[in-house]
Write a protein that holds these residues in place. Sequence first.
Motif, PDB file in Angstrom:
ATOM      1  N   VAL A   1     -11.803   1.161   4.058  1.00 58.99           N
ATOM      2  CA  VAL A   1     -10.469   0.699   4.463  1.00 58.99           C
ATOM      3  C   VAL A   1     -10.220  -0.589   3.681  1.00 58.99           C
ATOM      4  N   TYR A   2      -9.327  -0.501   2.689  1.00 56.68           N
ATOM      5  CA  TYR A   2      -9.168  -1.625   1.750  1.00 56.68           C
ATOM      6  C   TYR A   2      -7.929  -2.472   2.023  1.00 56.68           C
ATOM      7  N   LEU A   3      -7.083  -1.990   2.923  1.00 59.11           N
ATOM      8  CA  LEU A   3      -5.833  -2.706   3.137  1.00 59.11           C
ATOM      9  C   LEU A   3      -5.542  -2.729   4.636  1.00 59.11           C
ATOM     10  N   PHE A   4      -5.139  -3.894   5.142  1.00 58.78           N
ATOM     11  CA  PHE A   4      -4.781  -4.040   6.557  1.00 58.78           C
ATOM     12  C   PHE A   4      -3.327  -4.493   6.597  1.00 58.78           C
ATOM     13  N   GLU A   5      -2.472  -3.698   7.205  1.00 55.25           N
ATOM     14  CA  GLU A   5      -1.038  -4.022   7.221  1.00 55.25           C
ATOM     15  C   GLU A   5      -0.505  -3.999   8.640  1.00 55.25           C
ATOM     16  N   ARG A   6       0.606  -4.743   8.850  1.00 55.80           N
ATOM     17  CA  ARG A   6       1.296  -4.737  10.142  1.00 55.80           C
ATOM     18  C   ARG A   6       2.552  -3.884  10.027  1.00 55.80           C
ATOM     19  N   ILE A   7       2.798  -3.044  11.019  1.00 57.88           N
ATOM     20  CA  ILE A   7       3.963  -2.145  11.000  1.00 57.88           C
ATOM     21  C   ILE A   7       5.277  -2.928  10.963  1.00 57.88           C
ATOM     22  N   ASP A   8       5.266  -4.178  11.499  1.00 58.06           N
ATOM     23  CA  ASP A   8       6.509  -4.964  11.551  1.00 58.06           C
ATOM     24  C   ASP A   8       6.689  -5.854  10.316  1.00 58.06           C
ATOM     25  N   THR A   9       5.832  -5.684   9.293  1.00 55.40           N
ATOM     26  CA  THR A   9       5.998  -6.445   8.045  1.00 55.40           C
ATOM     27  C   THR A   9       6.958  -5.688   7.133  1.00 55.40           C
ATOM     28  N   SER A  10       8.040  -6.363   6.749  1.00 54.95           N
ATOM     29  CA  SER A  10       8.999  -5.670   5.872  1.00 54.95           C
ATOM     30  C   SER A  10       8.553  -5.836   4.415  1.00 54.95           C
ATOM     31  N   GLY A  11       9.028  -4.936   3.567  1.00 54.89           N
ATOM     32  CA  GLY A  11       8.759  -5.038   2.123  1.00 54.89           C
ATOM     33  C   GLY A  11       7.331  -4.705   1.741  1.00 54.89           C
ATOM     34  N   ARG A  12       6.632  -3.850   2.558  1.00 50.21           N
ATOM     35  CA  ARG A  12       5.283  -3.432   2.154  1.00 50.21           C
ATOM     36  C   ARG A  12       5.356  -2.533   0.919  1.00 50.21           C
ATOM     37  N   GLU A  13       4.326  -2.644   0.091  1.00 50.65           N
ATOM     38  CA  GLU A  13       4.300  -1.893  -1.175  1.00 50.65           C
ATOM     39  C   GLU A  13       4.054  -0.402  -0.907  1.00 50.65           C
ATOM     40  N   THR A  14       4.661   0.466  -1.721  1.00 48.06           N
ATOM     41  CA  THR A  14       4.390   1.911  -1.621  1.00 48.06           C
ATOM     42  C   THR A  14       3.093   2.219  -2.363  1.00 48.06           C
ATOM     43  N   MET A  15       2.158   2.906  -1.678  1.00 41.48           N
ATOM     44  CA  MET A  15       0.861   3.249  -2.288  1.00 41.48           C
ATOM     45  C   MET A  15       0.488   4.668  -1.875  1.00 41.48           C
ATOM     46  N   LYS A  16       1.039   5.626  -2.566  1.00 43.63           N
ATOM     47  CA  LYS A  16       0.871   7.034  -2.174  1.00 43.63           C
ATOM     48  C   LYS A  16      -0.569   7.519  -2.330  1.00 43.63           C
ATOM     49  N   HIS A  17      -1.390   6.783  -3.098  1.00 38.71           N
ATOM     50  CA  HIS A  17      -2.781   7.220  -3.290  1.00 38.71           C
ATOM     51  C   HIS A  17      -3.662   6.857  -2.083  1.00 38.71           C
ATOM     52  N   LEU A  18      -3.107   6.062  -1.154  1.00 39.09           N
ATOM     53  CA  LEU A  18      -3.875   5.684   0.044  1.00 39.09           C
ATOM     54  C   LEU A  18      -3.456   6.547   1.230  1.00 39.09           C
TER      55      LEU A  18
ATOM     56  N   TYR B   1       2.776   5.765   2.213  1.00 38.32           N
ATOM     57  CA  TYR B   1       1.406   6.176   1.901  1.00 38.32           C
ATOM     58  C   TYR B   1       1.316   7.700   1.846  1.00 38.32           C
ATOM     59  N   GLY B   2       0.126   8.205   1.463  1.00 36.46           N
ATOM     60  CA  GLY B   2      -0.061   9.645   1.259  1.00 36.46           C
ATOM     61  C   GLY B   2       0.065  10.435   2.556  1.00 36.46           C
ATOM     62  N   LEU B   3      -1.001  10.443   3.354  1.00 40.22           N
ATOM     63  CA  LEU B   3      -1.007  11.173   4.624  1.00 40.22           C
ATOM     64  C   LEU B   3      -1.173  10.168   5.776  1.00 40.22           C
ATOM     65  N   TYR B   4      -0.674  10.536   6.950  1.00 42.55           N
ATOM     66  CA  TYR B   4      -0.724   9.638   8.110  1.00 42.55           C
ATOM     67  C   TYR B   4      -1.565  10.253   9.236  1.00 42.55           C
ATOM     68  N   PHE B   5      -2.502   9.465   9.743  1.00 42.66           N
ATOM     69  CA  PHE B   5      -3.325   9.849  10.892  1.00 42.66           C
ATOM     70  C   PHE B   5      -2.985   8.837  11.989  1.00 42.66           C
ATOM     71  N   ILE B   6      -2.261   9.300  13.018  1.00 40.26           N
ATOM     72  CA  ILE B   6      -1.650   8.368  13.982  1.00 40.26           C
ATOM     73  C   ILE B   6      -2.443   8.356  15.294  1.00 40.26           C
ATOM     74  N   TYR B   7      -2.797   7.142  15.720  1.00 46.47           N
ATOM     75  CA  TYR B   7      -3.529   6.968  16.978  1.00 46.47           C
ATOM     76  C   TYR B   7      -2.800   5.935  17.832  1.00 46.47           C
ATOM     77  N   PHE B   8      -2.538   6.308  19.083  1.00 40.52           N
ATOM     78  CA  PHE B   8      -1.900   5.373  20.016  1.00 40.52           C
ATOM     79  C   PHE B   8      -2.942   4.837  20.989  1.00 40.52           C
ATOM     80  N   SER B   9      -2.782   3.572  21.357  1.00 44.67           N
ATOM     81  CA  SER B   9      -3.803   2.929  22.188  1.00 44.67           C
ATOM     82  C   SER B   9      -3.616   3.244  23.674  1.00 44.67           C
ATOM     83  N   ASN B  10      -2.633   4.077  23.997  1.00 45.84           N
ATOM     84  CA  ASN B  10      -2.420   4.463  25.388  1.00 45.84           C
ATOM     85  C   ASN B  10      -1.616   5.768  25.424  1.00 45.84           C
ATOM     86  N   VAL B  11      -1.314   6.217  26.632  1.00 52.70           N
ATOM     87  CA  VAL B  11      -0.601   7.493  26.797  1.00 52.70           C
ATOM     88  C   VAL B  11       0.793   7.397  26.178  1.00 52.70           C
TER      89      VAL B  11
END
Length: 519
Positions: free
Chosen positions: A49-66, A91-101
Amino acid sequence: MNVILAVKQYISKMIEGCGGGMKVLLMDRETTSVVSMVYAQSEILQKEVYLFERIDTSGRETMKHLNCIVYLRPTRENIDLLAQELRMPKYGLYFIYFSNVISKQDVKILAEADDQEVVREVQEFYGDYIAVNPHLFSLNLVGCCQNLSWSPPVLSRTIQGLTSVLLSLKKCPMIRYQNSSEMARRLADSVRQVIGKEAALFEFRKTDVPPILLILDRRDDAVTPLLNQWTYQAMVHELLTINNNRINLSNVPGITKDLQEVVLSAEHDEFYSNNMYMNFGEIGSNIKELMEEFQKKSKSHAKVESIADMKAFVETYPQFKKMSGTVSKHVTIVGELSRLVGAHLLLEVSETEQEIACQGDHSALLQRIRALLASDKVRHIDMLRLVMLYALRYESHSNNDLAGLVDALRHRGVSAEHRAGVENVYTQHKPLLTTLIDNLIKGKLKEASYPYLGTSQLRDRPQDIIIFIIGGCTYEESLAVHTFNKTMPGVRIVLGGTCIHNSKSFLQEVSMAISHQAG
């Protein structure tokens, strides 16, 4: 029962679940804290895991290889931000996990947003709380109370946090609560409703003795969070404040830039892990030993003459560098604690606090409190808690001089808001957590005071106990739980609270409750 391990296992499963290759971890403000409490960044980097990002950060770079691992709380805001993300995936593919129901409706919103079919997985992993130590968790919420009942958003978040602890530990408990607290009854009822509504999630393998969830109210013991602390972890929190394992040392005289913020984590710092429950006297001698060991190693490193010496030096350098960081960090912290203890007469203050807590001789104590209130060295917060402890202990004493002490606080310039707290502080001091746990284990915890929710009752000695304190727990109580876990075979206890208090945050909690009452 180990909350750090429970959260760690979730995060490992997430990272392994999306296969090999470079990954980005996309989080929100709260899940960032959840992850950082149990994993060092270097450990996660080893898992690609080479990059840590926040969902509420605007202007994140597009990196389709990740590929992207998404770990979010299922809040309205996060669902909207994630739906936007999926419409224009970075990003390429998304694996989504929620911390609650997560509700079916929210899953539908995300499915409709996923035009480009980049989502490979949506799962619930119940790490919706801050794991502090293996037996201790927090929800980082200060200000539960409005007019002595729940603040609605805090109640809602507390229900989510507490049910996620139960799910992550795989426990469907019998619930007991403090009968004198309407807030405890309401939380107990709300947790039971969630267990009923999400019955399928709470279908765990039945144990011979069902687990117990005991819900308490901080107001039952207002003395513990007001006392000065003398074990390492509790003392650091009391005098320097631990915030998600981080300590801000920028106000320490002569501090170097690299030590302005340090991390104290028992998972990644062996000295801290071995010493967090030691008292201050022992810490001093242990830090001396650590220094001596470090100096020996430094001397051996000084003799780099042959190629073999160089090779040995290079091989041991990472451990040497790590040890060097550990030594400078703990020497700085312990040095600052010693400075504060001396500068503000904390030994004298603490001795007086303990005597008040144990209800010593009233007239002698009153003289000592007056002398400390008159000293220029004693901090306002220490004056305030001495008078609060006095109010709690001696309010019904025929010769109590609370009015005179409050007047002394006013003369010393202690704010009116805090002085109001003295007169309004929760008045009845009942048993400490240690007594409650002892009675619970022995089957002597009175049902009239701590009733069961529902009709069933526990007939056997409890084995798995989860205790939650509305209004915050303390590191002193955490030490008591740690001691029970070590000394009582077959009993496993986890403690949590809306937050972990030091006296400063506790006084803030009291002020907030009172200002809501006044309003």
